[in-house]
Structure formats: structure tokens, C-alpha cells
Scaffold this motif. Structure first.
Motif, mmCIF file in Angstrom:
data_model
loop_
_atom_site.group_PDB
_atom_site.id
_atom_site.type_symbol
_atom_site.label_atom_id
_atom_site.label_comp_id
_atom_site.label_asym_id
_atom_site.label_seq_id
_atom_site.Cartn_x
_atom_site.Cartn_y
_atom_site.Cartn_z
ATOM 1 N N LEU A 260 47.446 43.538 45.544
ATOM 2 C CA LEU A 260 46.985 42.305 46.183
ATOM 3 C C LEU A 260 45.473 42.384 46.356
ATOM 4 C CD1 LEU A 260 49.670 41.991 49.024
ATOM 5 C CD2 LEU A 260 49.842 41.275 46.624
ATOM 6 N N PRO A 261 44.693 41.631 45.588
ATOM 7 C CA PRO A 261 43.244 41.645 45.775
ATOM 8 C C PRO A 261 42.865 41.152 47.167
ATOM 9 C CG PRO A 261 43.841 40.546 43.726
ATOM 10 C CD PRO A 261 45.102 40.737 44.496
ATOM 11 N N ASP A 262 41.769 41.720 47.711
ATOM 12 C CA ASP A 262 41.252 41.219 48.985
ATOM 13 C C ASP A 262 39.791 40.788 48.891
ATOM 14 O OD1 ASP A 262 40.201 43.783 48.727
ATOM 15 O OD2 ASP A 262 40.528 44.321 50.829
ATOM 16 N N GLN A 263 39.126 41.138 47.776
ATOM 17 C CA GLN A 263 37.754 40.712 47.535
ATOM 18 C C GLN A 263 37.592 40.383 46.051
ATOM 19 O OE1 GLN A 263 35.030 40.333 49.668
ATOM 20 N NE2 GLN A 263 36.485 40.637 51.347
ATOM 21 N N PHE A 264 36.525 39.645 45.728
ATOM 22 C CA PHE A 264 36.270 39.383 44.318
ATOM 23 C C PHE A 264 34.784 39.466 44.003
ATOM 24 C CE2 PHE A 264 36.097 34.922 45.914
ATOM 25 C CZ PHE A 264 34.865 34.528 45.403
ATOM 26 N N LEU A 265 34.506 39.712 42.719
ATOM 27 C CA LEU A 265 33.182 39.563 42.125
ATOM 28 C C LEU A 265 33.301 38.479 41.063
ATOM 29 C CD1 LEU A 265 32.262 43.322 41.550
ATOM 30 C CD2 LEU A 265 31.264 41.813 43.279
ATOM 31 N N ASP A 266 32.365 37.540 41.055
ATOM 32 C CA ASP A 266 32.458 36.397 40.153
ATOM 33 C C ASP A 266 31.481 36.542 38.995
ATOM 34 O OD1 ASP A 266 32.785 33.962 38.927
ATOM 35 O OD2 ASP A 266 31.770 32.812 40.503
ATOM 36 N N PHE A 267 32.026 36.727 37.783
ATOM 37 C CA PHE A 267 31.203 36.767 36.578
ATOM 38 C C PHE A 267 31.609 35.652 35.615
ATOM 39 C CE2 PHE A 267 29.911 40.737 38.285
ATOM 40 C CZ PHE A 267 28.682 41.028 37.703
ATOM 41 N N THR A 268 32.139 34.540 36.162
ATOM 42 C CA THR A 268 32.385 33.375 35.324
ATOM 43 C C THR A 268 31.061 32.653 35.092
ATOM 44 O OG1 THR A 268 32.878 31.934 37.219
ATOM 45 C CG2 THR A 268 34.709 33.159 36.259
ATOM 46 N N LYS A 269 31.053 31.734 34.133
ATOM 47 C CA LYS A 269 29.791 31.133 33.700
ATOM 48 C C LYS A 269 29.793 29.611 33.673
ATOM 49 C CE LYS A 269 28.972 35.132 30.716
ATOM 50 N NZ LYS A 269 28.877 35.610 29.310
ATOM 51 N N SER A 270 30.920 28.983 33.372
ATOM 52 C CA SER A 270 30.890 27.551 33.073
ATOM 53 C C SER A 270 31.868 26.720 33.902
ATOM 54 C CB SER A 270 31.209 27.337 31.579
ATOM 55 O OG SER A 270 32.527 27.788 31.281
ATOM 56 N N ARG A 271 32.425 27.292 34.956
ATOM 57 C CA ARG A 271 33.497 26.620 35.684
ATOM 58 C C ARG A 271 32.981 25.929 36.936
ATOM 59 N NH1 ARG A 271 37.984 31.573 35.388
ATOM 60 N NH2 ARG A 271 37.426 32.216 33.264
ATOM 61 N N PRO A 272 33.329 24.659 37.149
ATOM 62 C CA PRO A 272 32.981 24.016 38.423
ATOM 63 C C PRO A 272 33.599 24.788 39.580
ATOM 64 C CG PRO A 272 33.726 22.392 36.822
ATOM 65 C CD PRO A 272 34.022 23.742 36.234
ATOM 66 N N GLN A 273 32.806 25.062 40.609
ATOM 67 C CA GLN A 273 33.214 25.970 41.675
ATOM 68 C C GLN A 273 33.510 25.271 42.994
ATOM 69 O OE1 GLN A 273 32.987 29.612 41.975
ATOM 70 N NE2 GLN A 273 32.440 30.075 39.886
#
Length: 261
Positions: free
Chosen positions: A98-111
Motif C-alpha cells: 500500500l503506497p503512502d507517498q508518491f514522486l511525480d515524474f509524469t509530463k503531460s497529464r492535467p493535474q
């Protein structure tokens, strides 16, 4: 009003709802067609992240339409599944995490839903991206079933649809990532913007590039998913049985500053 939802990505073939029906929901971001059905006599929305024929790659998923549609239907709690790769020697092939944190390396997605103008602007708090109460409920369900589920890991989300290079994986490891996938962001962010509790069951289907002794393939991922699928379906069912309507967490108040929903 339907209060609960499952967002399924790769590997939910063993999950079935009774009294299934597909509906259309129009949103400001397009029309989506989730499935409504019952699990343990509880009405549930099932959203197939990649489409019913798995034709939509992760970078082209209409995340805003999917999440908006769930909230329009009344959903307050979302359980998601995702195939993930391991970046850590402590997390092994075939495990559930179960993830509890994230790092975002996406590039083109509306957030965000809030892009200024009449919509307003929302700087949503992401101190605790994945609802801790929801994660604890999944752990309780896993204890009932006798499954081992790791509660807590940092998930790095990449753009896809390609797999990552070994150099990228080494960078992610140095930044503290333990899992890698292509779908959790912006899904988790958008759910928080609309005040929904959200948790992900990560199915470890492969070791990342540079860790695995052989090149990564989609076939390998699908083979691993098939082995995990039965247990994940049982875990979903047990978690749904434990769900209650209340949100004893901060998720529901995340968008209070813009006064939406």
C-alpha cells in the motif's frame, strides 16, 4: 447515491460484481461508462482505468473524467489496484503493498480540476496522499484473510507507456522510491481535490530495469498479475465488507477553500 468505488487497472479479472449494469456519466471532461453492481450486497461503482478492452495507455487515461464521474455518483471512498515494479530489495515479486507517498515524474497529464477563472484555484494539501484510514482498513482485511500486506512505500509515477531505463531507476532509488508505476498520478491528486478517501493496492509484478536479470516485458507483468489476481479479489471483497460511510480523516475537507462539492 453510491458511496464506494473500485478503480481497476491491470489485473482485476478475478473481481466480479453481481447485478452489473453499465451507465453513462457526462462530465466537463468527457463521457465515461463505469459499471454499477453489487459486492457483498453493497452497491459499488467499478471504473476500468484503461477501458474495458484495456486499450487506453496510462498517459492517455482521462483521469479527470473518471474521478469527476465517481464524485457525481456520490462516491466518497475509492479503492484502486495497480501493477507496480519493485525498486527495493525489501519488496519482492508477488507481494502486495500500500503506497503512502508518491514522486511525480509524469509530463503531460492535467493535474487539477481548478484551473482558475470561475473554477478557482486549489493548492490541495498532499501531506498524506493515500488515506491512512483506508489503508488501515485494508490491513485489517488482510489480517482477516491471513495475507501479508506491506503498509507504506513511496511510489514513483512515470509517464509511460515505455518502461524505465536503468539510469532512471537508479535516480528514483536515490530519491527514496520503492515502487514504480504509471497510473497513480494524477488519480490520487484528483480524488483528494474532490474530497474522496483514496488508497491503492499495489501488486508487485516485476523488478525494475537494472534490478531484474532480464529485460522487462508486458507478458511477464501479466503472468505475475494472474497469480496475484485471486488474492487481490479476496482482499477487495473483505475490505468492502469493512467499509463504513464516515470519513474520519482529513480527506473530505481537502477542497474546503474553494467550496466545491
Amino acid at each position: 447515491m453510491i458511496h464506494y468505488a473500485l478503480i481497476g487497472g491491470t489485473g482485476v479479472e478475478h473481481f466480479e460484481l453481481s447485478e452489473q449494469r453499465v451507465i453513462k456519466v457526462k462530465t466537463p471532461y468527457g463521457t465515461v461508462e463505469p459499471m454499477i453492481g453489487k459486492l457483498d450486497k453493497r452497491e459499488l461503482v467499478f471504473m476500468s482505468r484503461h477501458g474495458r478492452d484495456h486499450a487506453t495507455p496510462p498517459h492517455l487515461v482521462n483521469y479527470r473524467a473518471n474521478i469527476w464521474a465517481l464524485r457525481e455518483l456520490g462516491v466518497r471512498k475509492v479503492l484502486a489496484t495497480a501493477a507496480v515494479g519493485s525498486l527495493s530489495p525489501e519488496i519482492h515479486l508477488g507481494e502486495l503493498v500500500l503506497p503512502d507517498q508518491f514522486l511525480d515524474f509524469t509530463k503531460s497529464r492535467p493535474q487539477t480540476f481548478y484551473e482558475g477563472g470561475q473554477q478557482g484555484v486549489l493548492h490541495v494539501d498532499m501531506t498524506e496522499p493515500y488515506c491512512s484510514t483506508a489503508r488501515q482498513l485494508i490491513i485489517e482485511a488482510s489480517d482477516h484473510l491471513g495475507f501479508a500486506v506491506k503498509n507504506g512505500a513511496c511510489y514513483v509515477c512515470t509517464e509511460g507507456p515505455r518502461f524505465e531505463t536503468p539510469a532512471e531507476i537508479r535516480m528514483f532509488q536515490r530519491l527514496g522510491a520503492e515502487l514504480v508505476g504509471m497510473t497513480s498520478v494524477p488519480e490520487v491528486v484528483l480524488a483528494r481535490e474532490l474530497g474522496m478517501c483514496y488508497a491503492t493496492i499495489g501488486m508487485v509484478t516485476n523488478e525494475a530495469a537494472g534490478i531484474s536479470a532480464h529485460p522487462l516485458t508486458h507478458a511477464e507483468v501479466m503472468e505475475s498479475v494472474e497469480k496475484l489476481g485471486v488474492n487481490v479479489a479476496k482482499l477487495i471483497e473483505e475490505t468492502v465488507e469493512l467499509w463504513t460511510l464516515g470519513q474520519d480523516c482529513a480527506c473530505a475537507s481537502a477542497n474546503i477553500e474553494v467550496g466545491k462539492f
